[in-house]
Design a protein around this motif. Sequence first.
Motif, PDB file in Angstrom:
ATOM      1  N   UNK A  18       0.809  -1.214   0.000  1.00  0.00           N
ATOM      2  CA  UNK A  18       0.000   0.000   0.000  1.00  0.00           C
ATOM      3  C   UNK A  18       0.838   1.259   0.000  1.00  0.00           C
ATOM      4  N   UNK A  19       1.845   1.301   0.857  1.00  0.00           N
ATOM      5  CA  UNK A  19       2.671   2.509   0.927  1.00  0.00           C
ATOM      6  C   UNK A  19       3.462   2.729  -0.350  1.00  0.00           C
ATOM      7  N   UNK A  20       3.671   1.675  -1.108  1.00  0.00           N
ATOM      8  CA  UNK A  20       4.458   1.793  -2.336  1.00  0.00           C
ATOM      9  C   UNK A  20       3.639   2.354  -3.506  1.00  0.00           C
ATOM     10  N   UNK A  21       2.312   2.276  -3.385  1.00  0.00           N
ATOM     11  CA  UNK A  21       1.438   2.599  -4.523  1.00  0.00           C
ATOM     12  C   UNK A  21       1.749   3.929  -5.246  1.00  0.00           C
ATOM     13  N   UNK A  22       1.984   5.056  -4.540  1.00  0.00           N
ATOM     14  CA  UNK A  22       2.236   6.288  -5.296  1.00  0.00           C
ATOM     15  C   UNK A  22       3.399   6.183  -6.283  1.00  0.00           C
ATOM     16  N   UNK A  23       4.346   5.289  -6.025  1.00  0.00           N
ATOM     17  CA  UNK A  23       5.501   5.178  -6.919  1.00  0.00           C
ATOM     18  C   UNK A  23       5.219   4.485  -8.235  1.00  0.00           C
ATOM     19  N   UNK A  59       2.857   5.483 -10.114  1.00  0.00           N
ATOM     20  CA  UNK A  59       2.193   6.483 -10.946  1.00  0.00           C
ATOM     21  C   UNK A  59       3.167   7.630 -11.186  1.00  0.00           C
ATOM     22  N   UNK A  89       0.254  12.276 -10.347  1.00  0.00           N
ATOM     23  CA  UNK A  89       0.193  12.539  -8.908  1.00  0.00           C
ATOM     24  C   UNK A  89      -0.049  14.018  -8.644  1.00  0.00           C
ATOM     25  N   UNK A 148      -3.349  15.686  -6.646  1.00  0.00           N
ATOM     26  CA  UNK A 148      -3.229  16.559  -5.470  1.00  0.00           C
ATOM     27  C   UNK A 148      -3.676  17.978  -5.766  1.00  0.00           C
ATOM     28  N   UNK A 193       6.815  13.993  -0.228  1.00  0.00           N
ATOM     29  CA  UNK A 193       6.993  13.021   0.851  1.00  0.00           C
ATOM     30  C   UNK A 193       6.054  11.842   0.634  1.00  0.00           C
ATOM     31  N   UNK A 194       4.810  12.163   0.306  1.00  0.00           N
ATOM     32  CA  UNK A 194       3.816  11.115   0.041  1.00  0.00           C
ATOM     33  C   UNK A 194       4.256  10.241  -1.131  1.00  0.00           C
ATOM     34  N   UNK A 210       8.095   8.353  -0.011  1.00  0.00           N
ATOM     35  CA  UNK A 210       8.321   7.648   1.258  1.00  0.00           C
ATOM     36  C   UNK A 210       8.237   6.134   1.071  1.00  0.00           C
ATOM     37  N   UNK A 261       8.856   4.301  -1.567  1.00  0.00           N
ATOM     38  CA  UNK A 261       9.997   3.767  -2.313  1.00  0.00           C
ATOM     39  C   UNK A 261      11.204   3.616  -1.388  1.00  0.00           C
TER      40      UNK A 261
END
Lengths: 294, 275
Positions: free
Chosen positions: A110-115, A117, A122, A126, A166-167, A170, A172
Motif C-alpha cells: 500500500x505505501x508503495x502505490x504512489x511510486x 504512478x 500525482x 493533489x 513526501x507522500x 516515502x 519507495x
Amino acid sequence: MNTEKGRWSRLRGGLLFTGPTLFCFLTVMIVPFFYGLYLTFTNWDGISTTQSLVGFDNYLGVFKDAVFWKSFGLTLKYVLFTVILVNAVAFLLAFGLTRGMKGQNIFRAGFFVPNLVGGIVLGLIWQFIFSQVLVYIGTKTGIPFLEASWLSEPGKAFWSLVLVTVWQYAGYMMVIYIAGLMSVPNDILEAASIDGANGWTKLGRITLPLMVPSFVVCIFLTLQRGFMVYDVNLSLTKGGPFKSTEMVSMHVYGKAFLSRDYGLGQAEALVLFLLVTVITLLQVYFSKKLEVEA
Amino acid sequence: MAGTKAYSGWVKTVVLSLLLVLFVFPFLLLLLNSFKENTAITSNPLGLPESFDLANYSKAFDYMNYFGSFFNSLIITVCSVLIISLFAAMTAHYFVRNNTKFSQYTFLMMVASMIIPFQAIMIPLVKIYGSLNMLDNKWSLIYMYLGFGCSLAVFIYHGFVKGVPAELEEAAQIDGCTRTQTFFRIVFPVLAPTTATISILNVLWIWNDYLLPSLVLISPGNRTLPLSTYSFYGTYSVDYGPLMAGLVLTILPIMIVYLFAQKYIIQGVMQGSIK
C-alpha cells in the motif's frame, strides 16, 4: 596467422557485445554533454541555423539572472526538507513493518502505490485535493487554515509541494530501508539482548550503524530526485503562484524552450549539475566514513 | 510485560493503518469523483456518486485518444526495456570476461555518467536530434532510453555476471558453443532474476516518464499516456469529471499489473537498491 585470426575474432566479439550499447551511450549521453558545454559559449536562439561564440557571456548571465538564483535557493530549501522528511517517514514505516506484524506485506504494498504512478498524474490528483477537497472541508467546518486553496498562497504552495513529494517517495525509500533492516544479522541483536541492551540501545548502537549503506543510497536518491524535480512541480503548481514554487529544473526548461535562450539555459543547467555533483559526492564521501562492518 | 507488548503492537497497527488510509485515500477520491458530474464534484468532492455513470469515461477515452496513447506507451516501454536488458547484459558480460584497460575505463565512464542529470543533457539533445530530423519519432525515443538507461543496467549486471562461474561458460565452449551461443544459451538465462529486477526498475521509470517524451514526441498521434493526460488536462482543466476519469484510465494499466506482480515489483526495487 593464427593469432591474427584470434585477434580479429576477439575484436568482432567485442564489437558485437559492446558496440550497440557504447555507440548509443556515446551519442545520447556523452556527445550531448560535451556539445552542451560548447553551447554555453554560444547565443543560439533555437531557430537560426547558425550561432556565434559569445565567450563567457552566458556564465555572466547566470550570475545576473536573479530569478535563477531565487529558484535555486528555493530548490535548496525544498531539497533540504524533502530529504529529511522523506527519509524520516520512510525509515519509520520500514521500522514498523519489519517485525513480523500481521499483514505487513499489505502495508508495504500500500505505501508503495504512489511510486507506480508518474509525477504528472500525482500532481494533478493533489491539485484537485488542494483546490477542491481541502477547501470544501475548510468551508464546511470553518477551519480558516483550509478555507482558501493552499496552491494560491506562495508559502503554503511550497509546503504543498513538499507534502506531495513526501507522500510520493516515502514508500519507495521504505522498501530500500526494509531491505537494509532485514540484512541486520539477528544473532547480533540477540547477543545484545542477552547482554542487557534495551530496544533503544540496540537501535542506536547496532541497527543504525549497520544501516548506513541504506541511508547512503536513499539520501543519494532523494537528493538527486529533489534537485531534478519537474513533473510534480509542473502539474501541481506550474511554478505558481507568482513563480513562488518554480524549481530550478522548471526555470532551466523555461529559459531554453520558452524564452529561446538556449545558451543561457544550458549554462544554468551546467551550474546546477556542478553543484549537485559536489553535494552528492560530499554526501557519499562522508556517509562512507560512517560505515561499519557487521 | 507481555501485556505492554501486545498493547504497543496494537497501537502500531492502528497508527500504520491510519497512515495507509492517508496514502491510498487520494486514489479512492479520484475513483469516486470520476463517476460524478462536474457540479456534483465541485459542490461536494467527498460525496458518493449517485450512479456509476460512465459518461466521463467515454469523454476522456475519446479526447485522450486512449487506445492510441496506450499503445504508444506500451511499444515504447516494451521495446526500450527489452533492448536495455539485452544490450546491457551483453556489455556487462564482455566487461567482466575481458578485463582489459578498455573494459575498465569504459565501465568507469558509464558509472560516472550516472551522476549527470537529464536536465544537463536535454537542450543539446533536442538540438542534435532535431537537426538530424530524428525528433517526433517513437524509435528515436526508444534509442534515447537505451542511452540513458544502459549505465545503471550495465552496472547492476556487472555485479551479477561476476557471480556466474566461468567454468560454466568454458564447459559450453568445449561442447562446441561459440561465444555468442554461450551468452544466449547459458549466461543470459542464468541472469534472468537480474533481468527481472532491471526490467521492473525501467518499466516504472519509462512508463511514467514525462519530460523526455514531451521534448521528443511532438505530434498528438505519437503521444504517450502521461503526455496525453497532461494535454487533456490543459484543455479540460475546469471540467473535473472527465479529467478524473482520464486520470483513472492513466493509472489503471499499471495498477492492474501491480495487483498481479506486486511481490516481484517490490522485490525488484529492493534488489535494485542494494549496490
